[in-house]
Design a protein around this motif. Sequence first.
Motif, mmCIF file in Angstrom:
data_model
loop_
_atom_site.group_PDB
_atom_site.id
_atom_site.type_symbol
_atom_site.label_atom_id
_atom_site.label_comp_id
_atom_site.label_asym_id
_atom_site.label_seq_id
_atom_site.Cartn_x
_atom_site.Cartn_y
_atom_site.Cartn_z
ATOM 1 N N THR A 15 0.457 -0.828 -0.106
ATOM 2 C CA THR A 15 0.148 -0.199 -0.413
ATOM 3 C C THR A 15 0.744 1.060 -0.165
ATOM 4 N N GLY A 16 0.253 2.380 -0.773
ATOM 5 C CA GLY A 16 1.279 3.498 -0.737
ATOM 6 C C GLY A 16 2.514 3.334 -1.785
ATOM 7 N N THR A 17 2.145 2.503 -2.940
ATOM 8 C CA THR A 17 3.765 2.809 -3.517
ATOM 9 C C THR A 17 3.367 2.611 -5.302
ATOM 10 N N PRO A 18 4.050 3.347 -5.868
ATOM 11 C CA PRO A 18 3.064 3.917 -7.241
ATOM 12 C C PRO A 18 3.340 2.383 -7.936
ATOM 13 N N VAL A 19 2.787 1.755 -9.575
ATOM 14 C CA VAL A 19 2.543 1.272 -9.680
ATOM 15 C C VAL A 19 2.569 1.094 -10.547
ATOM 16 N N THR A 20 2.910 0.718 -12.101
ATOM 17 C CA THR A 20 2.711 1.186 -13.868
ATOM 18 C C THR A 20 2.357 -0.985 -14.013
ATOM 19 N N LEU A 21 1.495 -0.136 -15.060
ATOM 20 C CA LEU A 21 0.999 -2.048 -15.699
ATOM 21 C C LEU A 21 1.468 -1.172 -16.860
ATOM 22 N N ARG A 22 2.085 -2.341 -18.226
ATOM 23 C CA ARG A 22 2.368 -1.637 -19.448
ATOM 24 C C ARG A 22 1.731 -3.092 -19.989
ATOM 25 N N CYS A 23 0.996 -2.179 -20.900
ATOM 26 C CA CYS A 23 0.081 -2.846 -22.428
ATOM 27 C C CYS A 23 0.823 -2.995 -23.711
ATOM 28 N N HIS A 24 1.232 -3.475 -24.758
ATOM 29 C CA HIS A 24 1.791 -3.403 -25.957
ATOM 30 C C HIS A 24 1.096 -4.006 -26.861
ATOM 31 N N GLN A 25 1.155 -3.391 -27.791
ATOM 32 C CA GLN A 25 0.577 -4.195 -29.091
ATOM 33 C C GLN A 25 1.370 -4.174 -30.096
ATOM 34 N N THR A 26 0.781 -5.174 -31.112
ATOM 35 C CA THR A 26 1.195 -4.468 -32.713
ATOM 36 C C THR A 26 0.785 -5.535 -33.613
ATOM 37 N N GLU A 27 -0.802 -4.814 -33.417
ATOM 38 C CA GLU A 27 -1.365 -4.625 -34.352
ATOM 39 C C GLU A 27 -1.597 -2.699 -35.258
ATOM 40 N N ASN A 28 -1.143 -2.091 -34.633
ATOM 41 C CA ASN A 28 -1.705 -0.935 -35.078
ATOM 42 C C ASN A 28 -2.618 -0.446 -34.301
ATOM 43 N N HIS A 29 -3.616 -1.124 -33.570
ATOM 44 C CA HIS A 29 -4.776 -0.486 -33.132
ATOM 45 C C HIS A 29 -5.363 1.365 -32.949
ATOM 46 N N ARG A 30 -6.245 1.827 -32.944
ATOM 47 C CA ARG A 30 -6.017 3.415 -32.586
ATOM 48 C C ARG A 30 -6.718 2.970 -31.542
ATOM 49 N N TYR A 31 -7.498 2.819 -30.941
ATOM 50 C CA TYR A 31 -7.719 2.135 -29.576
ATOM 51 C C TYR A 31 -7.316 1.542 -28.337
ATOM 52 N N MET A 32 -7.054 1.602 -27.617
ATOM 53 C CA MET A 32 -6.606 0.949 -26.527
ATOM 54 C C MET A 32 -7.281 1.332 -25.078
ATOM 55 N N TYR A 33 -7.532 0.612 -24.562
ATOM 56 C CA TYR A 33 -8.466 1.020 -23.025
ATOM 57 C C TYR A 33 -7.583 -0.415 -21.451
ATOM 58 N N TRP A 34 -7.772 0.340 -20.797
ATOM 59 C CA TRP A 34 -7.752 -0.662 -19.720
ATOM 60 C C TRP A 34 -9.048 -1.390 -19.071
ATOM 61 N N TYR A 35 -9.187 -2.408 -18.695
ATOM 62 C CA TYR A 35 -10.658 -2.505 -17.644
ATOM 63 C C TYR A 35 -9.468 -3.780 -16.065
ATOM 64 N N ARG A 36 -10.775 -3.099 -15.081
ATOM 65 C CA ARG A 36 -10.414 -4.326 -14.266
ATOM 66 C C ARG A 36 -11.318 -5.292 -14.286
ATOM 67 N N GLN A 37 -10.634 -6.281 -13.826
ATOM 68 C CA GLN A 37 -12.138 -7.328 -13.638
ATOM 69 C C GLN A 37 -11.770 -8.107 -11.759
ATOM 70 N N ASP A 38 -13.052 -8.055 -11.413
ATOM 71 C CA ASP A 38 -13.043 -8.339 -9.867
ATOM 72 C C ASP A 38 -14.488 -9.251 -9.617
ATOM 73 N N PRO A 39 -14.448 -9.879 -8.849
ATOM 74 C CA PRO A 39 -15.919 -10.975 -8.801
ATOM 75 C C PRO A 39 -17.482 -10.053 -8.463
ATOM 76 N N GLY A 40 -17.883 -10.263 -9.159
ATOM 77 C CA GLY A 40 -19.410 -9.431 -8.753
ATOM 78 C C GLY A 40 -19.337 -7.936 -9.331
ATOM 79 N N HIS A 41 -18.167 -7.995 -10.059
ATOM 80 C CA HIS A 41 -18.474 -6.968 -10.549
ATOM 81 C C HIS A 41 -17.644 -6.861 -12.545
ATOM 82 N N GLY A 42 -17.380 -7.850 -12.653
ATOM 83 C CA GLY A 42 -17.700 -8.088 -14.267
ATOM 84 C C GLY A 42 -16.434 -7.119 -14.423
#
Lengths: 113, 114
Positions: A15-42
């Motif tokens: 708790t309290g530390t910074p965290v960076t997650l990376r997403c890398h694509q090779t499809e040259n798609h314009r749109y990118m998204y970050w989702y979170r998945q939690d039980p009961g929340h989809g």
Amino acid sequence: DAGITQSPRHKVTETGTPVTLRCHQTENHRYMYWYRQDPGHGLRLIHYSYGVKDTDKGEVSDGYSVSRSKTEDFLLTLESATSSQTSVYFCAISGSAGDSPLHFGNGTRLTVT
Amino acid sequence: QQQVKQSPQSLIVQKGGIPIINCAYENTAFDYFPWYQQFPGKGPALLIAIRPDVSEKKEGRFTISFNKSAKQFSLHIMDSQPGDSATYFCAASKVQGGSEKLVFGKGTKLTVNP
């Protein structure tokens, strides 16, 4: 997996530390998204990007920031991780139209202790 | 406000059975209804999608039924197999709204026993 790589795949942080997650694509798609998945929340949208340096907030953006300096990379940062941010995070990409399928990465499991 | 309600949360069937997963939506402007399938340790993947101009769409053993007046749609899996065991998500959006407007149901965990 439609050329999407998420890193790291697993991370445990305090708790309290910074965290960076990376997403890398090779499809040259314009749109990118970050989702979170939690039980009961989809799947809930955190942030998305519609181009380099063009980003916007999703449904659950508080506590998160993103950056996209290159078409292929979309970073998600937790400035000060909290236990409520323990989740599985998915990156997705898509074409421009609203009925373009989302292609998801295999996720990053983040545990905040 | 939950815009897409999915039921049941979990479902167990025997091999060969026909599991049915139901979704209801509230926004009458939605015009795109995809279903995503997710296996453990993997990201969701598009399974099948429907637009409201048709009442049914089949792809292999998977069928979407759509009832515009009731604002409901459902997924049927014919001759279900253990390999179909996964979590299924329905979703809805407006095509003109962009994929960022896609709203997901909370998911149904399907188990198909041998």
